[in-house]
Design a protein around this motif. Sequence first.
Motif, short mmCIF file in Angstrom:
data_model
loop_
_atom_site.label_atom_id
_atom_site.label_comp_id
_atom_site.label_asym_id
_atom_site.label_seq_id
_atom_site.Cartn_x
_atom_site.Cartn_y
_atom_site.Cartn_z
N VAL A 33 35.33 9.08 7.44
CA VAL A 33 33.98 9.21 6.88
C VAL A 33 33.04 9.86 7.89
O VAL A 33 32.23 10.73 7.55
CB VAL A 33 33.44 7.83 6.45
N GLY A 34 33.18 9.47 9.16
CA GLY A 34 32.33 10.06 10.18
C GLY A 34 32.51 11.55 10.30
O GLY A 34 31.55 12.32 10.32
N PHE A 35 33.79 11.97 10.39
CA PHE A 35 34.04 13.41 10.46
C PHE A 35 33.66 14.10 9.15
O PHE A 35 33.28 15.27 9.15
CB PHE A 35 35.50 13.68 10.81
N GLY A 36 33.79 13.35 8.05
CA GLY A 36 33.34 13.93 6.78
C GLY A 36 31.86 14.21 6.77
O GLY A 36 31.40 15.22 6.25
N ILE A 37 31.09 13.30 7.38
CA ILE A 37 29.64 13.51 7.47
C ILE A 37 29.35 14.73 8.34
O ILE A 37 28.49 15.56 8.02
CB ILE A 37 28.96 12.25 8.03
N PHE A 39 31.36 17.23 8.87
CA PHE A 39 31.79 18.39 8.10
C PHE A 39 30.74 18.74 7.04
O PHE A 39 30.37 19.90 6.86
CB PHE A 39 33.14 18.10 7.45
N GLY A 40 30.27 17.70 6.34
CA GLY A 40 29.25 17.94 5.32
C GLY A 40 27.98 18.53 5.90
O GLY A 40 27.37 19.44 5.32
N SER A 41 27.56 18.02 7.06
CA SER A 41 26.36 18.56 7.70
C SER A 41 26.56 20.02 8.11
O SER A 41 25.66 20.85 7.94
CB SER A 41 26.01 17.72 8.94
N LEU A 42 27.76 20.33 8.65
CA LEU A 42 28.05 21.70 9.05
C LEU A 42 28.05 22.63 7.85
O LEU A 42 27.45 23.72 7.88
CB LEU A 42 29.40 21.75 9.77
N ILE A 43 28.72 22.19 6.78
CA ILE A 43 28.75 23.01 5.57
C ILE A 43 27.34 23.18 5.00
O ILE A 43 26.96 24.27 4.55
CB ILE A 43 29.69 22.37 4.53
N THR A 301 37.76 27.47 4.48
CA THR A 301 38.40 27.49 5.81
C THR A 301 38.14 26.20 6.56
O THR A 301 39.07 25.57 7.09
CB THR A 301 37.87 28.68 6.62
N PHE A 302 36.87 25.79 6.59
CA PHE A 302 36.55 24.55 7.29
C PHE A 302 37.15 23.34 6.58
O PHE A 302 37.52 22.35 7.21
CB PHE A 302 35.03 24.38 7.41
N GLY A 303 37.23 23.42 5.26
CA GLY A 303 37.85 22.33 4.51
C GLY A 303 39.31 22.15 4.88
O GLY A 303 39.79 21.02 5.06
N ALA A 304 40.03 23.27 4.99
CA ALA A 304 41.44 23.19 5.40
C ALA A 304 41.55 22.62 6.81
O ALA A 304 42.43 21.79 7.09
CB ALA A 304 42.08 24.58 5.32
N GLY A 308 43.37 19.09 7.97
CA GLY A 308 44.31 18.99 9.09
C GLY A 308 43.83 18.02 10.14
O GLY A 308 44.63 17.25 10.70
N LEU A 309 42.52 18.07 10.39
CA LEU A 309 41.96 17.16 11.38
C LEU A 309 42.11 15.71 10.94
O LEU A 309 42.43 14.83 11.75
CB LEU A 309 40.49 17.49 11.62
N VAL A 310 41.90 15.45 9.65
CA VAL A 310 42.05 14.10 9.13
C VAL A 310 43.49 13.62 9.31
O VAL A 310 43.75 12.46 9.68
CB VAL A 310 41.62 14.04 7.66
N ALA A 311 44.44 14.54 9.06
CA ALA A 311 45.85 14.16 9.23
C ALA A 311 46.15 13.80 10.68
O ALA A 311 46.82 12.80 10.97
CB ALA A 311 46.75 15.30 8.76
#
Length: 702
Positions: A33-37, A39-43, A301-304, A308-311
Amino acid sequence: MNARTRPDGSLRSNRLLLFTERYQKSVLVGLIVGFGIIFGSLIGQLRADAWSRANTSGDNILHLVGQEVSQDIWRYGDTLAVLKEEIEAEAKTPLAAGKAANLSLASLSTMVDGSGDLFVFGPSGRLRERSYNFKSGLADASGQAFFTEQEHAAGSYLYVGTPEPHAATDHPFIWISRRLEAADGSFAGVVAGRFDIVKWMRLFERITLGPNSSIGLIHLNGQVMMRAPYTPAAVGRDLSGTANFERFRANPPGGSFVGTSRMSGTRQAYLYVQLPHLPMILTVALALDDIYAAWWRDAITFGAFFVGLVAVLSVMALLLSRALTLRQKSEERLRRLTDVDGLTGVYNRRRFDEALAEEWARARRAGTPLSLLLFDVDNFKKYNDLYGHQAGDGCLQQIADAAAKAAGRPGDLVARYGGEEFVVLLPATDIDIAASIAEALRQSVFAGALPHRDNADYGVVTISIGAAVAYPARDAAASAEGMVAAADRALYRAKRRGRNRVEQERHAAQPAMPPVLDDDAERLTAVAVYDGVLRRRPSAEFDDLAEMAAAIFDAPMALVSLVRQDWQSCVGRWGLSVGGFGSDLSLCAHTVASRRPVVVGDARLDPRFRENPFVTGEPFVRFYAGVPLVCERTGQRIGTVCVLDREPRPEVVPLQLHLLQGIAELAMRRFEQMAKEAAPGDSTAAASAPAAEAGPGLRRSA
């Protein structure tokens, strides 16, 4: 030794490891969730950047193309102006017939060579002269709009027409004209230019836009003059009455909005500007699909990369969950030890508590005042509900920045007190300076005009501020906690009085209690007699006496009152609506105890009254003058006649006190007359109010 009683930390560590193993899934979810936030902020930032670039590009296109189009029109306009002057000069000092017009056309036609022709039409509309850059022409202009508009015009102006098909080139053209006038000012014909707008078509096609975007030039009557991508059917199309065109016309200088294109049916961001002094609107329509095309590629691109980062994180979390848990505990301890609030960048509550204790001790040693501002954001919950928590965080950051700027002196401390509440500690600062700092802060936040639709009466973010001051060296009864409580009371008073304001309390200590009278039992018996009578008579019978007392001192407030043990009843009022209040708040109790007139020039400087809520808060009493009401039969003081003012007074004229004493005697005679008129059982009615009536605050009359 039993493991439960080991003094070392191994048992505690084992429990932490067990906790980590049990909640490793939660840790993993938290990391994702943290990295998702992030990622969401970056996007989100990339999306905002794409929008910003599109707007910048659109503005540049409007500027460059608008400049080019305006130059083309004014090239014709200036050429026609020169031709007009020469023809009108010929009419005043005639040469050979048509000679000046021929010479002018011959010399001026080169200025528009390749883009059109110049024409001179007489007052009937018949062609007099023309240039021949193109073969086709117009022999009679009497029915043309460019002619009839100038014929009926009140003065000379530059007419710019709408596109028409060109018989020779198959390209659209527009008419541009100026009025010719005779020496007497009457209509003498028209000089006109026929401009081939294929030049604009080539100009527009050089602009690089997305496949679904367009650039257009629209006449103020709604007709499309040019559009790219170019189609013959688009030029001349009437857009008048459409929603987008009406929005173009609603703001003549220019602007932007998002709407649906009538031609393509796609959602587009429109940027537009009306060309100065010309009846044309230049628009750039950027399709949202085109604006965000590159953003979508980056998002994928960032989503992919995120997947990968989540994995990877999942694998690492499974392997290092125990270490992460221990690290989290360590970081939590470090966070608790830090002084700075992570969201706003100002000091946190822990640091404020430390600083308050330090400054209180310093103020006690140095004999200086210590002031405190406590404030919060008005209707902040509504702001969060309306705009979201991220916007709420940004709002708090702006408020914190404004507070840091307002309290920027060395030694001042700004801290986040909790939630949307902030506190400002002001060492060696009296209440007047603290109030000015608070007002500057309030105005700064209000001037920031951060939108808040649900903040009634204002529409922008506002704050309410409570200010309090303490004198630790002078007042042993004051305490740091009491000062915070006083600021809190002032803050909520500001809330009750409409928000977006500053309220203050002059001291954090409790007010001095009124003196205890030796003969209070006999005095209260006398008060009971008259209080019982008044229960059956309107208090307004004494309002005129209060008004007279206020007039003697030219004061805004005055009272006629009965002073009981725990309650002061206001039986006559001027400038105040209080029906009564507790004797612990009463200034008149001191007058009753003194047996003679009492004058207080400045209540803030009098130790008996400086902490009284009537002095530190509404009605902010600074001056007081009162004389006792003395019963002629018993000699007991049953109450007072007093005047109040919000401004201090250095001295009182003896005549004023003498007249005030006369009003007290008149009031006492009225009491006696009421007692005589009352029934025998009424005059001795019990008058003591129930204990529940003697609350600490003001009692408003019905």
